[in-house]
Design a protein around this motif. Structure first.
Motif, PDB file in Angstrom:
ATOM      1  N   ASP A 145       0.806  -1.221   0.000  1.00 19.16           N
ATOM      2  CA  ASP A 145       0.000   0.000   0.000  1.00 19.16           C
ATOM      3  C   ASP A 145       0.838   1.270   0.000  1.00 19.16           C
ATOM      4  OD1 ASP A 145      -2.920  -0.662   0.015  1.00 19.16           O
ATOM      5  OD2 ASP A 145      -2.287  -1.923   1.683  1.00 19.16           O
ATOM      6  N   MET A 146       2.152   1.151   0.122  1.00 20.70           N
ATOM      7  CA  MET A 146       3.053   2.286  -0.067  1.00 20.70           C
ATOM      8  C   MET A 146       3.509   2.259  -1.527  1.00 20.70           C
ATOM      9  SD  MET A 146       5.238   1.979   3.476  1.00 20.70           S
ATOM     10  CE  MET A 146       6.434   3.203   2.951  1.00 20.70           C
ATOM     11  N   VAL A 147       2.603   2.656  -2.419  1.00 19.70           N
ATOM     12  CA  VAL A 147       2.869   2.582  -3.851  1.00 19.70           C
ATOM     13  C   VAL A 147       4.015   3.527  -4.214  1.00 19.70           C
ATOM     14  CG1 VAL A 147       1.886   2.857  -6.166  1.00 19.70           C
ATOM     15  CG2 VAL A 147       0.461   1.989  -4.293  1.00 19.70           C
ATOM     16  N   GLY A 148       5.023   2.999  -4.900  1.00 17.81           N
ATOM     17  CA  GLY A 148       6.161   3.818  -5.304  1.00 17.81           C
ATOM     18  C   GLY A 148       7.192   4.041  -4.226  1.00 17.81           C
ATOM     19  N   ALA A 149       7.131   3.265  -3.151  1.00 16.22           N
ATOM     20  CA  ALA A 149       8.104   3.438  -2.068  1.00 16.22           C
ATOM     21  C   ALA A 149       9.517   3.159  -2.571  1.00 16.22           C
ATOM     22  CB  ALA A 149       7.771   2.508  -0.909  1.00 16.22           C
ATOM     23  N   PRO A 150      10.501   3.941  -2.147  1.00 16.58           N
ATOM     24  CA  PRO A 150      11.885   3.687  -2.559  1.00 16.58           C
ATOM     25  C   PRO A 150      12.487   2.562  -1.731  1.00 16.58           C
ATOM     26  CG  PRO A 150      11.839   5.540  -1.065  1.00 16.58           C
ATOM     27  CD  PRO A 150      10.390   5.140  -1.280  1.00 16.58           C
ATOM     28  N   SER A 151      13.542   1.961  -2.261  1.00 12.10           N
ATOM     29  CA  SER A 151      14.300   0.986  -1.482  1.00 12.10           C
ATOM     30  C   SER A 151      15.338   1.728  -0.642  1.00 12.10           C
ATOM     31  CB  SER A 151      15.000  -0.010  -2.404  1.00 12.10           C
ATOM     32  OG  SER A 151      15.770  -0.926  -1.657  1.00 12.10           O
ATOM     33  N   HIS A 152      15.374   1.455   0.641  1.00 18.26           N
ATOM     34  CA  HIS A 152      16.365   2.057   1.527  1.00 18.26           C
ATOM     35  C   HIS A 152      17.580   1.140   1.550  1.00 18.26           C
ATOM     36  CE1 HIS A 152      13.537   5.096   2.785  1.00 18.26           C
ATOM     37  NE2 HIS A 152      12.648   4.161   3.061  1.00 18.26           N
TER      38      HIS A 152
ATOM     39  N   ARG B 166      -1.487  -9.752   2.160  1.00 19.50           N
ATOM     40  CA  ARG B 166      -1.390  -8.377   2.669  1.00 19.50           C
ATOM     41  C   ARG B 166      -2.243  -7.400   1.872  1.00 19.50           C
ATOM     42  NH1 ARG B 166       2.719  -9.978  -0.226  1.00 19.50           N
ATOM     43  NH2 ARG B 166       3.410  -8.780  -2.035  1.00 19.50           N
ATOM     44  N   ILE B 167      -2.797  -7.858   0.732  1.00 16.95           N
ATOM     45  CA  ILE B 167      -3.603  -6.966  -0.110  1.00 16.95           C
ATOM     46  C   ILE B 167      -5.085  -7.300   0.041  1.00 16.95           C
ATOM     47  CG2 ILE B 167      -4.023  -6.137  -2.448  1.00 16.95           C
ATOM     48  CD1 ILE B 167      -1.107  -6.782  -3.109  1.00 16.95           C
ATOM     49  N   LEU B 168      -5.508  -8.448  -0.473  1.00 13.90           N
ATOM     50  CA  LEU B 168      -6.923  -8.815  -0.419  1.00 13.90           C
ATOM     51  C   LEU B 168      -7.344  -9.221   0.984  1.00 13.90           C
ATOM     52  CD1 LEU B 168      -9.267  -8.905  -2.397  1.00 13.90           C
ATOM     53  CD2 LEU B 168      -8.761 -11.316  -2.814  1.00 13.90           C
TER      54      LEU B 168
ATOM     55  N   THR C 155      -2.361 -15.151 -14.185  1.00 15.02           N
ATOM     56  CA  THR C 155      -2.958 -13.862 -14.534  1.00 15.02           C
ATOM     57  C   THR C 155      -2.338 -12.730 -13.725  1.00 15.02           C
ATOM     58  OG1 THR C 155      -5.017 -12.582 -14.575  1.00 15.02           O
ATOM     59  CG2 THR C 155      -4.776 -14.174 -12.815  1.00 15.02           C
ATOM     60  N   LEU C 156      -2.217 -11.574 -14.351  1.00 10.49           N
ATOM     61  CA  LEU C 156      -1.854 -10.350 -13.637  1.00 10.49           C
ATOM     62  C   LEU C 156      -2.972  -9.320 -13.710  1.00 10.49           C
ATOM     63  CD1 LEU C 156       1.897  -9.831 -14.657  1.00 10.49           C
ATOM     64  CD2 LEU C 156       0.975 -10.938 -12.618  1.00 10.49           C
ATOM     65  N   GLU C 157      -4.106  -9.684 -14.335  1.00  7.30           N
ATOM     66  CA  GLU C 157      -5.190  -8.701 -14.453  1.00  7.30           C
ATOM     67  C   GLU C 157      -6.378  -9.032 -13.554  1.00  7.30           C
ATOM     68  OE1 GLU C 157      -8.046  -9.811 -16.560  1.00  7.30           O
ATOM     69  OE2 GLU C 157      -7.039 -11.746 -16.545  1.00  7.30           O
ATOM     70  N   ALA C 158      -6.788 -10.286 -13.470  1.00 10.20           N
ATOM     71  CA  ALA C 158      -7.786 -10.683 -12.477  1.00 10.20           C
ATOM     72  C   ALA C 158      -7.021 -10.974 -11.192  1.00 10.20           C
ATOM     73  CB  ALA C 158      -8.564 -11.897 -12.962  1.00 10.20           C
ATOM     74  N   ASN C 159      -6.433  -9.933 -10.646  1.00 11.18           N
ATOM     75  CA  ASN C 159      -5.432 -10.087  -9.601  1.00 11.18           C
ATOM     76  C   ASN C 159      -5.530  -8.908  -8.637  1.00 11.18           C
ATOM     77  OD1 ASN C 159      -2.788 -10.062  -8.239  1.00 11.18           O
ATOM     78  ND2 ASN C 159      -2.135 -11.518  -9.801  1.00 11.18           N
ATOM     79  N   ASP C 160      -5.497  -9.195  -7.344  1.00  8.94           N
ATOM     80  CA  ASP C 160      -5.633  -8.109  -6.373  1.00  8.94           C
ATOM     81  C   ASP C 160      -4.445  -7.161  -6.357  1.00  8.94           C
ATOM     82  OD1 ASP C 160      -3.642  -9.499  -5.006  1.00  8.94           O
ATOM     83  OD2 ASP C 160      -4.821  -9.848  -3.196  1.00  8.94           O
ATOM     84  N   MET C 161      -3.353  -7.492  -7.076  1.00  2.00           N
ATOM     85  CA  MET C 161      -2.221  -6.575  -7.140  1.00  2.00           C
ATOM     86  C   MET C 161      -2.624  -5.231  -7.742  1.00  2.00           C
ATOM     87  SD  MET C 161       0.010  -8.257 -10.268  1.00  2.00           S
ATOM     88  CE  MET C 161       1.292  -7.005 -10.213  1.00  2.00           C
ATOM     89  N   LYS C 162      -3.738  -5.211  -8.486  1.00  3.42           N
ATOM     90  CA  LYS C 162      -4.190  -3.951  -9.075  1.00  3.42           C
ATOM     91  C   LYS C 162      -4.809  -3.017  -8.040  1.00  3.42           C
ATOM     92  CE  LYS C 162      -5.763  -3.950 -13.319  1.00  3.42           C
ATOM     93  NZ  LYS C 162      -4.611  -3.378 -14.029  1.00  3.42           N
ATOM     94  N   PHE C 163      -5.007  -3.493  -6.808  1.00  7.01           N
ATOM     95  CA  PHE C 163      -5.381  -2.579  -5.730  1.00  7.01           C
ATOM     96  C   PHE C 163      -4.226  -1.654  -5.369  1.00  7.01           C
ATOM     97  CE2 PHE C 163      -8.797  -5.661  -4.482  1.00  7.01           C
ATOM     98  CZ  PHE C 163      -9.841  -4.758  -4.389  1.00  7.01           C
ATOM     99  N   VAL C 164      -2.993  -2.090  -5.609  1.00  6.99           N
ATOM    100  CA  VAL C 164      -1.834  -1.293  -5.228  1.00  6.99           C
ATOM    101  C   VAL C 164      -1.080  -0.819  -6.476  1.00  6.99           C
ATOM    102  CG1 VAL C 164      -1.610  -2.284  -2.940  1.00  6.99           C
ATOM    103  CG2 VAL C 164      -0.483  -3.420  -4.850  1.00  6.99           C
ATOM    104  N   ALA C 165      -1.836  -0.616  -7.560  1.00  4.65           N
ATOM    105  CA  ALA C 165      -1.304  -0.044  -8.795  1.00  4.65           C
ATOM    106  C   ALA C 165      -2.059   1.245  -9.096  1.00  4.65           C
ATOM    107  CB  ALA C 165      -1.456  -1.028  -9.955  1.00  4.65           C
ATOM    108  N   LEU C 166      -1.386   2.184  -9.696  1.00  3.65           N
ATOM    109  CA  LEU C 166      -2.003   3.491  -9.943  1.00  3.65           C
ATOM    110  C   LEU C 166      -3.157   3.415 -10.928  1.00  3.65           C
ATOM    111  CD1 LEU C 166       1.211   5.720 -10.086  1.00  3.65           C
ATOM    112  CD2 LEU C 166      -0.400   5.464  -8.184  1.00  3.65           C
ATOM    113  N   ASN C 167      -3.198   2.364 -11.759  1.00  5.60           N
ATOM    114  CA  ASN C 167      -4.272   2.231 -12.743  1.00  5.60           C
ATOM    115  C   ASN C 167      -5.222   1.107 -12.373  1.00  5.60           C
ATOM    116  OD1 ASN C 167      -2.480   0.126 -13.146  1.00  5.60           O
ATOM    117  ND2 ASN C 167      -2.805   0.040 -15.351  1.00  5.60           N
ATOM    118  N   GLY C 168      -5.321   0.776 -11.076  1.00  8.49           N
ATOM    119  CA  GLY C 168      -6.046  -0.420 -10.691  1.00  8.49           C
ATOM    120  C   GLY C 168      -7.312  -0.172  -9.903  1.00  8.49           C
ATOM    121  N   PHE C 169      -7.714  -1.201  -9.140  1.00 16.98           N
ATOM    122  CA  PHE C 169      -8.945  -1.144  -8.349  1.00 16.98           C
ATOM    123  C   PHE C 169      -8.741  -0.264  -7.117  1.00 16.98           C
ATOM    124  CE2 PHE C 169      -8.505  -5.718  -9.808  1.00 16.98           C
ATOM    125  CZ  PHE C 169      -9.275  -5.567 -10.946  1.00 16.98           C
ATOM    126  N   THR C 170      -9.813   0.406  -6.716  1.00 18.40           N
ATOM    127  CA  THR C 170      -9.771   1.183  -5.473  1.00 18.40           C
ATOM    128  C   THR C 170     -10.766   0.661  -4.444  1.00 18.40           C
ATOM    129  OG1 THR C 170     -11.334   2.805  -6.378  1.00 18.40           O
ATOM    130  CG2 THR C 170      -8.982   3.274  -6.645  1.00 18.40           C
TER     131      THR C 170
END
Length: 302
Positions: free
Chosen positions: A55-62, A258-260, A209-224
């Protein structure tokens, strides 16, 4: 280039009839990715913290440091999200396949026991949940060996399915050469299983699949919302169920603890489970069941 190493044709206009058990019009397959405790971390010998699928979309690697917030998001998956999803699938008496990262499975014996108690298939998701794109072949071969060894020790049986996810150009060949996997799922290229015979032996591929996938909850173009997730899954199911009157296919759904496993998302999944269980001619199966059916019903023919 005299030959092109990709297959752009597949089954073409005439895919084989899947002949799913019971005359099903669709095979529905749920995958729970279990990755928590194997993500990038200096605790695991990696260069820095994780950046991907949280849920920290775009977080940098420390680099050279731990990232406490990122770590806690992953910890939620194994501490709470996994058990919420398990309760839902047990309630619906619905089988699924776990893509289990060996290092993550090893860190949570209670979760492994829960998977086995529910009768879920535990396929391999590799040794560590990291990107293998630039990994030397000799190192990746050793990672596959470690994944099998740890998986066998903590689950009681070697994995029969493989999904690395963040693959290298060598992964498919190394998996085929290993020889012990009934299926490889590192493909998104079809709605049906198929054989890959590029590497000396026919390896059954059961696409994911990568489209019927809850990973799109944590993508900028995905499910909200869970409602958007349900709507997308329903449309996918309806389209394939309609096609399945004459040409049955399979539908994969990808999930992450950790997502769904968050309460604000899981109701969309609950609605989808209720929806498909209201239809007849639906085969809800583990991936190994689909693979074994395909090997028997559609054996390899060069």
């Amino acid at each position: 280039m005299t030959t092109y190493p990709r297959d752009m044709v597949g089954y073409g206009a005439s895919p084989p009839h899947a002949q799913w058990p019971g005359g099903a019009r669709i095979a529905v397959q749920f995958v729970l990715n279990y990755e928590e405790g194997a993500e990038n971390s200096i605790l695991h010998g990696d260069a820095g913290s994780e950046t991907f699928l949280s849920d920290m979309v775009g977080a940098p690697s420390h680099k050279g440091q731990r990232a406490q917030a990122m770590e806690s998001l992953y910890e939620y998956g194994s501490r709470a999200g996994f058990w919420r999803l398990k309760r839902l699938f047990d309630e619906h008496q619905t089988p699924l396949t776990v893509y289990g990262v060996a290092m993550a499975l090893e860190r949570n014996p209670d979760a492994v026991a829960g998977m086995l108690q529910s009768g879920w298939e535990i396929a391999s998701h590799g040794h560590k949940w990291i990107d293998h794109q630039q990994m030397p072949e000799v190192q990746e071969r050793e990672e596959i060996r470690k994944a099998i060894e740890i998986h066998t020790r903590v689950t009681g049986a070697r994995p029969l399915g493989w999904y690395q996810g963040r693959t290298s150009p060598n992964t498919a060949r190394l998996v085929a050469e290993e020889g012990g996997f009934v299926y490889d799922a590192d493909s998104y290229a079809d709605d049906l299983p198929y054989y890959d015979d590029r590497f000396g032996r026919p390896q059954l591929i059961v696409p994911y699949t990568l489209e019927a996938n809850d990973m799109k909850f944590v993508a900028l173009n995905g499910f909200t919302t869970g409602e958007q997730f349900f709507s997308y899954l329903k449309d996918s199911f309806d389209a394939l169920y309609l096609e399945g009157e004459t040409a049955p296919k399979m539908m994969s759904i990808g999930m992450h603890c950790r997502i769904l496993g968050r309460p604000g998302r899981i109701m969309g999944l609950r609605r989808f489970l209720d929806y498909i269980q209201g239809h007849d001619k639906v085969w809800i199966a583990r991936r190994i069941d689909i693979a074994e059916h395909w090997l028997k019903t559609h054996p390899y023919a060069p």
